[in-house]
Design an enzyme around this catalytic site. Sequence first.
Site, PDB file in Angstrom:
ATOM      1  CG  HIS A 178      16.809 -37.447  -5.824  1.00 53.75           C
ATOM      2  ND1 HIS A 178      17.085 -38.731  -5.386  1.00 53.75           N
ATOM      3  CD2 HIS A 178      18.007 -36.898  -6.159  1.00 53.75           C
ATOM      4  CE1 HIS A 178      18.394 -38.930  -5.436  1.00 53.75           C
ATOM      5  NE2 HIS A 178      18.970 -37.837  -5.898  1.00 53.75           N
TER       6      HIS A 178
ATOM      7  NE  ARG B  35       4.622   1.492  -0.011  1.00 49.29           N
ATOM      8  CZ  ARG B  35       5.605   1.143   0.798  1.00 49.29           C
ATOM      9  NH1 ARG B  35       6.837   1.277   0.413  1.00 49.29           N
ATOM     10  NH2 ARG B  35       5.353   0.673   1.998  1.00 49.29           N
TER      11      ARG B  35
ATOM     12  CB  CYS C  50      -0.941   0.097   1.192  1.00 48.16           C
ATOM     13  SG  CYS C  50      -2.109  -1.252   1.286  1.00 48.16           S
TER      14      CYS C  50
ATOM     15  CD  GLU D 125      16.184 -13.830  -8.545  1.00 47.61           C
ATOM     16  OE1 GLU D 125      15.672 -14.359  -7.556  1.00 47.61           O
ATOM     17  OE2 GLU D 125      15.836 -12.710  -8.961  1.00 47.61           O
TER      18      GLU D 125
ATOM     19  CD1 TRP E  69      -0.252  -6.323  -3.234  1.00 46.77           C
ATOM     20  CD2 TRP E  69      -0.511  -6.899  -1.089  1.00 46.77           C
ATOM     21  NE1 TRP E  69       0.031  -7.653  -3.125  1.00 46.77           N
ATOM     22  CE2 TRP E  69      -0.113  -8.040  -1.827  1.00 46.77           C
ATOM     23  CE3 TRP E  69      -0.744  -7.036   0.286  1.00 46.77           C
ATOM     24  CZ2 TRP E  69       0.061  -9.290  -1.223  1.00 46.77           C
ATOM     25  CZ3 TRP E  69      -0.569  -8.272   0.879  1.00 46.77           C
ATOM     26  CH2 TRP E  69      -0.169  -9.386   0.126  1.00 46.77           C
TER      27      TRP E  69
ATOM     28  CE  LYS F 128      12.783 -11.840 -10.501  1.00 48.94           C
ATOM     29  NZ  LYS F 128      13.560 -11.573  -9.344  1.00 48.94           N
TER      30      LYS F 128
ATOM     31  CG  ASN G  59       1.669   0.560   4.214  1.00 49.66           C
ATOM     32  OD1 ASN G  59       1.384  -0.598   3.922  1.00 49.66           O
ATOM     33  ND2 ASN G  59       2.910   0.982   4.318  1.00 49.66           N
ATOM     34  N   GLY G  60      -0.550  -1.202   6.288  1.00 52.27           N
ATOM     35  CA  GLY G  60      -0.215  -2.071   7.416  1.00 52.27           C
ATOM     36  C   GLY G  60      -1.399  -2.949   7.777  1.00 52.27           C
TER      37      GLY G  60
ATOM     38  CE  LYS H 115      11.321  -3.401  -6.069  1.00 48.31           C
ATOM     39  NZ  LYS H 115      11.817  -4.640  -6.661  1.00 48.31           N
TER      40      LYS H 115
ATOM     41  CD  GLU I  77       9.070 -12.076  -9.130  1.00 48.99           C
ATOM     42  OE1 GLU I  77       8.498 -11.808  -8.075  1.00 48.99           O
ATOM     43  OE2 GLU I  77      10.302 -11.915  -9.281  1.00 48.99           O
TER      44      GLU I  77
HETATM   45  C1  F6R Z   1      11.127 -11.108  -6.325  1.00 47.64           C
HETATM   46  C2  F6R Z   1      11.043 -10.114  -5.275  1.00 47.64           C
HETATM   47  C3  F6R Z   1      10.667 -10.569  -3.907  1.00 47.64           C
HETATM   48  C4  F6R Z   1      11.538  -9.854  -2.861  1.00 47.64           C
HETATM   49  C5  F6R Z   1      11.051 -10.208  -1.447  1.00 47.64           C
HETATM   50  C6  F6R Z   1      11.935  -9.590  -0.377  1.00 47.64           C
HETATM   51  O1  F6R Z   1      11.453 -10.546  -7.556  1.00 47.64           O
HETATM   52  O2  F6R Z   1      11.253  -8.956  -5.508  1.00 47.64           O
HETATM   53  O3  F6R Z   1      10.776 -11.942  -3.786  1.00 47.64           O
HETATM   54  O4  F6R Z   1      12.860 -10.249  -3.034  1.00 47.64           O
HETATM   55  O5  F6R Z   1       9.752  -9.751  -1.281  1.00 47.64           O
HETATM   56  O6  F6R Z   1      11.934  -8.202  -0.463  1.00 47.64           O
HETATM   57  P1  F6R Z   1      13.091  -7.333   0.150  1.00 47.64           P
HETATM   58  O7  F6R Z   1      14.343  -7.666  -0.559  1.00 47.64           O
HETATM   59  O8  F6R Z   1      12.650  -5.926  -0.089  1.00 47.64           O
HETATM   60  O9  F6R Z   1      13.171  -7.670   1.605  1.00 47.64           O
END
Ligand code: F6R
Length: 613
Positions: free
Chosen positions: A509, A27, A2, A486, A75, A490, A101-102, A608, A493
């Site tokens: 396995h 956000r 948010c 990773e 969000w 990517k 927010n929260g 984010k 998501e």
């Molecule tokens: C994936 C991504 C998330 C963040 C995770 C942790 O692309 O961005 O998996 O890595 O939410 O966020 P931070 O690094 O801000 O603690």
Amino acid sequence: MCGIVGYIGHRPAWDIIVKGLKRLEYRGYDSAGIALINQEKGLRTYKKAGKVSDLEAFAADVDKAGSIGMGHTRWATHGAPSDRNSHPHSSGDRRLSIIHNGIIENYAILKEALQAKGHEFRSDTDTEVLIHLIEEIQASEKLDLFESVRIALKEVVGAYAIVVMSEDEPDVLVAARKASPMVIGVGDGEYFIASDASPIIEYTKNVIYLKDNQIAYVKKDELVIKGTDNIVDTPYIQELELKLEMLEKGGFDSFMLKEIYEQPRSIRDCMRGRIYPKEGKIQLGGLNEYADKLKNIDRIIIIACGTSWHAGLVAEYLIEEYARVPVEVEYASEFRYRNPIITEKDVVIAISQSGETADTLAAIELAKEKGATILGVCNVVGSSIPRSTHAGAYTHAGPEIGVASTKAFTAQVTVLTLISLFLAEKRGTLGQTQRVQLLTELEEIPALVEKCLEANEHILSIAEKFKDATNCLFLGRGTGFPVALEGALKLKEISYIHAEGYPAAEMKHGPIALIDEEMPVVVIAPQNSSYEKVISNIQEVKARKGQVIAIVTEGDKEVKKMADYTIEIPAANEAFLPLIATIPLQLLSYHIAVLRGCNVDQPRNLAKSVTVE
Ligand code: F6R
């Protein structure tokens, strides 16, 4: 999660708030709303499910006059995304309004008590409960807005960054925070309030980061900050280093692509002033004070979430290899709830791009209580995690706006590589000749990343072949394993294709059962110590008719004979593979997602900054 924006001053509030919400949309972006206030027309609220642009279209013809207002991009946590659950939320008599927010954790108990007193609710949110609580306190105790908010917050359990307005005090905004970020921009006869500095930067560089349990009373020419205990705090005004162009797309189609292409620069920035290859020295100013302690540690625990956790896995390989300290890598969300064994001898490294991730913050607090030394590796300067750790190193990647992490990951890996070499130097586990060699090679990495980016068109042509895949497997060994994880994250998501990352040998396995001619398998297969083993794994995939896309070292011949598609990366020291091999995987996911018509900057359901647990 948010985003919140508030404005009080002499300019049209609507425009500032809309622009600010667009900057904060990373956000959360399932609904948006704005409330404005002015002397004649009172409090007006406009809100809509969807993006900020949907709100703009919905409110195209409304009267937007007013120089005081606040806005929210959501969000969803409590209550599905819908018009009625969008913020701002009003009190029963609609004279008070709040954005939040929260999470108000004890909202159910508070709601029950308020319902018993006759309050009727119009949404399913926890936030609405708080504005009714403020209304109740104001009515029963005859208090002004600030005092009503202050007393109400004493009854709240949970995390919040809030802004509250009242029709009865049309020249005041009240803002407060606890465990959710909030910045106040100090202008000339105006104040800005936001979840981060991005909505503020073009108006003023002077900001105050509100601290936990602080409440701000804001008029256009007056700011008073108090604690929930009602004692006045003197605010510390600091100057922002952020530049406006960092928040724009700079000619790219998306922030994600811009951020992928920024990596040669961001990795370079991250190393600047920290490595001295000729001397074999690493300078990490933030860690110097702890250098003696770091010489004699028995264990390092790394805590993080998501992509940052993958960076932690890379660090495990590097720290154990070079500094010879045992490392455990933990998901912050698991660590905090399982009564982990932590002692004063432990060093905890918390990794976070945003510096606001709720689980990582809580895990830090737990480790701190048990006496551990906490180091932070964060990107957002001044965010909550660097403020709660004992020491640390910023990643200096610059603002990352695309929701899927790209340049933040490679910057984290760069800093963690430096930390592993710093530890090795202090602990005497790596001689000077080796450090000179490694740092000389590390200095070349930005140039190698630039070379990786040259494969963009070729990667697009491969993406065209796989855009309709429904599943995808990513395999790697050694530091290629976190790269595989990773790569899979990517892809899933941003393109919504189901993807899994596995250590290549683990494929036998279980995952091997999934392989048929429909299954793309991305294999990290550079010419390093596990090359032969990875070749065997590729054979196993091909024997079951899987489609192999291999990431290979420039000039490779062996893998090219077996794989359906190859993407070349320049030769580099095995230790630095994640910094290079991740780049083609980011581009592959990016192109597949774009070809599928997905919004790469704002993938569905994600946010984010994950400020709820
Ligand atoms: C994936 C991504 C998330 C963040 C995770 C942790 O692309 O961005 O998996 O890595 O939410 O966020 P931070 O690094 O801000 O603690």
